[in-house]
Design a protein around this motif. Structure first.
Motif: not given
Length: 419
Positions: A295-323
């Motif tokens: 998206i050309g670095y245009r929509q880098t909202e920190v709220t959604h970006s941090m949420e994505n990073i937390i999700y990835n970290e949980l998956r890296i640690r081997g968790f099954k992750v649901d909403v």
């Protein structure tokens, strides 16, 4: 001297699987470090442990000088010639999907008592998530992600506050992390998308309309952390692009993106009903840098970006992750019952462990804090409930028993959920 990025988490996963009679298959997004893990980190560990180098058999099928070995009738006899005694041999094969009939060849090697087989693969038919079926029950998958933030910080020269901003912008693909300038990083991410990921998807799935796939990626990139479904995506196509694409085609395209490990789906789970809800669901990018490049670095909202990073970290640690979805009934100002839906960002489970997690970039006011913890107070079970923010000075528990911690404490300590 080349910079070495330690991937101890994945190295340990390979080591505990040694000599288990199965084919160790390292999967993951292309360029996330699979070849380096196998051909450098794991190989060096074996050598330092005393394994003779002539008992480590390597082959990279993507190299020009090895083209002839893509023929199994050439490769298999070559391997057999390397097996000169009854000692333990380690067979390390990179980009193995380029070899014809590779499944039969690997099953044959794994059947030999003194052969321990490890492979990586990308693109074409090897980008399958169903490894166990592919190898007739002999596959043992080790799934690899781009660098976690903790891994990123082992090579980042600076404070983790600054590192987090860079990680949030350019992601954790090793070759991008090691690039020296923002311009180099952006150029690499753009090239990876067009020359690697989209190309692989097009070839593997014989995709004709690459433009539609690109548009879908743009839409998903713009809606990270938002609930969506194929019908909603279809409506966006129709209204914005005047496209006649169907929901069925969108489901198929999303499957291609998931099989390529570019995105992952987080399903909605009814906390009280203890069952999954069909739609909508959320999609997260395996690497945030790729999402931002799209998206050309245009929509880098920190709220959604941090949420994505937390999700990835949980998956890296081997968790099954649901909403999490929580249905409640409250009285309005007229004392009439009103049904409401509350959301818990993540329900994480692994074996007997279970956590409820809210991602909240800032808790600027008491009202904002109350809003974030409100779903937790409506959950009747006793599993740990955690709010991750960017501005919590040190982990602490509220009087309601909710753990508050900063995203830095969470990401930099693999034991953080057990504080």
């Amino acid at each position: 001297m080349d910079t070495e990025i330690k991937r101890d988490n994945y190295l340990e996963k390979l080591l505990v699987r040694r000599n288990n009679g199965l084919i160790k298959v390292v999967t993951g997004l292309r360029r996330c470090g699979k070849s380096y893990l196998l051909g450098t980190l794991f190989k060096n560990h074996l050598i330092n442990e005393g394994v003779p180098q002539d008992h480590i058999i390597e082959m990279s099928f993507d190299l020009f000088e090895n083209l002839e070995y893509r023929n199994p009738k050439v490769f298999y006899p070559w391997v057999q010639k390397q097996l000169k005694d009854d000692g333990q041999y380690y067979i390390l094969l990179d980009e193995v999907q380029l070899m014809q009939e590779f499944v039969s060849v690997l099953n044959g090697l794994a059947a030999k008592k003194n052969c321990d087989v490890y492979v990586t693969g990308s693109n074409a038919r090897f980008l399958s998530r169903d490894i166990a079926t592919e190898f007739g029950g002999r596959g043992d998958e080790v799934h690899m992600y781009p660098l976690s933030f903790a891994e990123f910080m082992t090579v980042y020269k600076g404070h983790y506050y600054d590192g987090f901003r860079e990680y949030m912008t350019y992601g954790g693909i090793p070759i991008v992390v090691l690039a020296q300038t923002p311009e180099q990083k952006m150029a690499l991410l753009d090239s990876l998308f067009t020359e690697t990921y989209i190309r692989d998807i097009r070839i593997r799935n014989k995709l004709r309309n690459v433009g539609e796939m690109g548009t879908l990626l743009d839409i998903l990139s713009s809606s990270v952390g938002s609930l969506t479904n194929p019908n909603k995506l279809c409506n966006t196509f129709h209204s914005v692009n005047k496209s006649k694409i169907t929901a069925t085609t969108i489901i198929k395209y999303i499957g291609y993106l998931e099989d390529s490990f570019l995105i992952e789906e987080a399903k909605r789970f009814d906390i009280r009903g203890k069952s999954y809800i069909g739609t909508p669901q959320k999609y997260y990018f395996t690497d945030l840098g790729l999402r931002n490049a799209r998206i050309g670095y245009r929509q880098t909202e920190v709220t959604h970006s941090m949420e994505n990073i937390i999700y990835n970290e949980l998956r890296i640690r081997g968790f099954k992750v649901d909403v999490g979805n929580l249905s409640i009934t409250e009285q309005d100002k007229n004392r009439k019952p009103v049904k409401k839906q509350l959301e818990v960002d993540f329900i994480c489970t692994k074996a007997s462990k279970k956590y409820y997690i809210q991602s909240a970039y800032l808790l600027e006011t008491p009202e904002k804090t109350k809003q974030e913890i409100r779903p937790f107070l409506k959950i009747s079970d006793s599993f740990k409930k955690i709010v991750i923010t960017s501005d919590t000075p040190a982990p602490f528990y509220t009087e309601d028993g909710i753990l508050m911690m900063s995203v830095y404490d969470f990401l930099l300590d693999s034991r953080s959920l057990d504080f």
